[in-house]
Design a protein around this motif. Structure first.
Motif, PDB file in Angstrom:
ATOM      1  N   SER A  24     -11.726 -22.577 -63.343  1.00  0.00           N
ATOM      2  CA  SER A  24     -11.191 -21.543 -62.123  1.00  0.00           C
ATOM      3  C   SER A  24     -10.017 -22.466 -61.635  1.00  0.00           C
ATOM      4  CB  SER A  24     -12.206 -21.146 -61.078  1.00  0.00           C
ATOM      5  OG  SER A  24     -11.679 -20.811 -60.000  1.00  0.00           O
ATOM      6  N   PRO A  25      -8.653 -21.874 -61.380  1.00  0.00           N
ATOM      7  CA  PRO A  25      -7.662 -22.417 -60.853  1.00  0.00           C
ATOM      8  C   PRO A  25      -7.961 -22.641 -59.706  1.00  0.00           C
ATOM      9  CG  PRO A  25      -7.223 -19.929 -61.357  1.00  0.00           C
ATOM     10  CD  PRO A  25      -8.458 -20.265 -62.029  1.00  0.00           C
ATOM     11  N   TYR A  26      -8.756 -22.131 -58.832  1.00  0.00           N
ATOM     12  CA  TYR A  26      -8.835 -22.132 -57.375  1.00  0.00           C
ATOM     13  C   TYR A  26      -9.486 -23.640 -57.215  1.00  0.00           C
ATOM     14  CZ  TYR A  26      -8.451 -17.088 -57.045  1.00  0.00           C
ATOM     15  OH  TYR A  26      -7.935 -15.817 -57.129  1.00  0.00           O
ATOM     16  N   VAL A  29      -7.083 -26.845 -58.663  1.00  0.00           N
ATOM     17  CA  VAL A  29      -6.107 -27.293 -58.072  1.00  0.00           C
ATOM     18  C   VAL A  29      -6.613 -28.331 -56.903  1.00  0.00           C
ATOM     19  CG1 VAL A  29      -6.043 -25.699 -56.096  1.00  0.00           C
ATOM     20  CG2 VAL A  29      -4.050 -26.708 -56.922  1.00  0.00           C
ATOM     21  N   VAL A  66       3.080 -23.906 -59.413  1.00  0.00           N
ATOM     22  CA  VAL A  66       2.072 -23.794 -60.668  1.00  0.00           C
ATOM     23  C   VAL A  66       0.676 -22.992 -60.309  1.00  0.00           C
ATOM     24  CG1 VAL A  66       0.576 -24.935 -62.358  1.00  0.00           C
ATOM     25  CG2 VAL A  66       2.947 -25.569 -62.355  1.00  0.00           C
ATOM     26  N   PHE A  67       0.154 -23.491 -59.042  1.00  0.00           N
ATOM     27  CA  PHE A  67      -0.823 -22.919 -58.459  1.00  0.00           C
ATOM     28  C   PHE A  67      -0.843 -21.423 -58.258  1.00  0.00           C
ATOM     29  CE2 PHE A  67      -3.485 -21.925 -54.776  1.00  0.00           C
ATOM     30  CZ  PHE A  67      -4.713 -21.969 -55.280  1.00  0.00           C
ATOM     31  N   TYR A  69       1.313 -19.409 -59.333  1.00  0.00           N
ATOM     32  CA  TYR A  69       1.558 -18.655 -60.419  1.00  0.00           C
ATOM     33  C   TYR A  69       0.398 -18.544 -61.401  1.00  0.00           C
ATOM     34  CZ  TYR A  69       3.098 -17.425 -65.168  1.00  0.00           C
ATOM     35  OH  TYR A  69       3.378 -16.964 -66.566  1.00  0.00           O
ATOM     36  N   SER A  70      -0.692 -19.577 -61.417  1.00  0.00           N
ATOM     37  CA  SER A  70      -1.935 -19.364 -62.081  1.00  0.00           C
ATOM     38  C   SER A  70      -2.798 -18.541 -61.168  1.00  0.00           C
ATOM     39  CB  SER A  70      -2.402 -20.683 -62.335  1.00  0.00           C
ATOM     40  OG  SER A  70      -2.726 -21.402 -61.187  1.00  0.00           O
ATOM     41  N   VAL A  71      -2.861 -18.606 -59.935  1.00  0.00           N
ATOM     42  CA  VAL A  71      -3.679 -17.641 -59.279  1.00  0.00           C
ATOM     43  C   VAL A  71      -3.316 -16.197 -59.341  1.00  0.00           C
ATOM     44  CG1 VAL A  71      -4.369 -17.052 -57.023  1.00  0.00           C
ATOM     45  CG2 VAL A  71      -4.542 -19.389 -57.594  1.00  0.00           C
ATOM     46  N   SER A  72      -1.827 -16.030 -59.243  1.00  0.00           N
ATOM     47  CA  SER A  72      -1.466 -14.756 -59.630  1.00  0.00           C
ATOM     48  C   SER A  72      -2.036 -13.935 -60.872  1.00  0.00           C
ATOM     49  CB  SER A  72       0.149 -14.539 -59.296  1.00  0.00           C
ATOM     50  OG  SER A  72       0.547 -15.157 -60.479  1.00  0.00           O
ATOM     51  N   LEU A  73      -1.944 -14.715 -61.843  1.00  0.00           N
ATOM     52  CA  LEU A  73      -2.390 -14.437 -63.234  1.00  0.00           C
ATOM     53  C   LEU A  73      -3.975 -14.322 -63.397  1.00  0.00           C
ATOM     54  CD1 LEU A  73      -0.100 -16.394 -65.834  1.00  0.00           C
ATOM     55  CD2 LEU A  73       0.052 -14.011 -65.043  1.00  0.00           C
ATOM     56  N   ALA A  74      -4.695 -15.180 -62.594  1.00  0.00           N
ATOM     57  CA  ALA A  74      -6.015 -15.241 -63.063  1.00  0.00           C
ATOM     58  C   ALA A  74      -6.669 -14.789 -61.466  1.00  0.00           C
ATOM     59  CB  ALA A  74      -6.509 -16.406 -63.459  1.00  0.00           C
TER      60      ALA A  74
END
Length: 95
Positions: A24-26, A29, A66-67, A69-74
């Protein structure tokens, strides 16, 4: 001083493991921030405080981009944490 540098080195390694072991990117990070702050703290312990300050500014700026961007994708409504059985099982299965 040696204990401080060893503690910061341990935090750096644990932060890197937290990034690598979490899907999970949450939560990943958090490990990334811990690792970058520990790395910069390590540089302060070695006496290169200006370089450490520059790296904190650059790392945190880059990580925020990056965070986001990755949260918006996932966009997960229920992200997987480190204590979830899927994450623990994946870590044990791939040893």
């Amino acid at each position: 001083m040696i204990k401080f540098v060893l503690f910061i080195g341990l935090c750096f390694v644990l932060g890197g493991l937290a990034v690598a072991s979490n899907p999970s990117p949450y939560y990943g990070v958090v490990g990334l921030v811990v690792a970058s702050i520990a790395g910069c703290g390590w540089l302060v312990g070695l006496g290169v405080s200006f370089m450490s300050l520059v790296l904190v500014i650059v790392y945190l700026g880059g990580m925020l981009v990056v965070f986001v961007y990755s949260v918006s994708l996932a966009a997960d409504p229920y992200p997987e944490a480190w204590a979830d059985w899927g994450v623990v099982g994946y870590g044990i299965w791939n040893m």
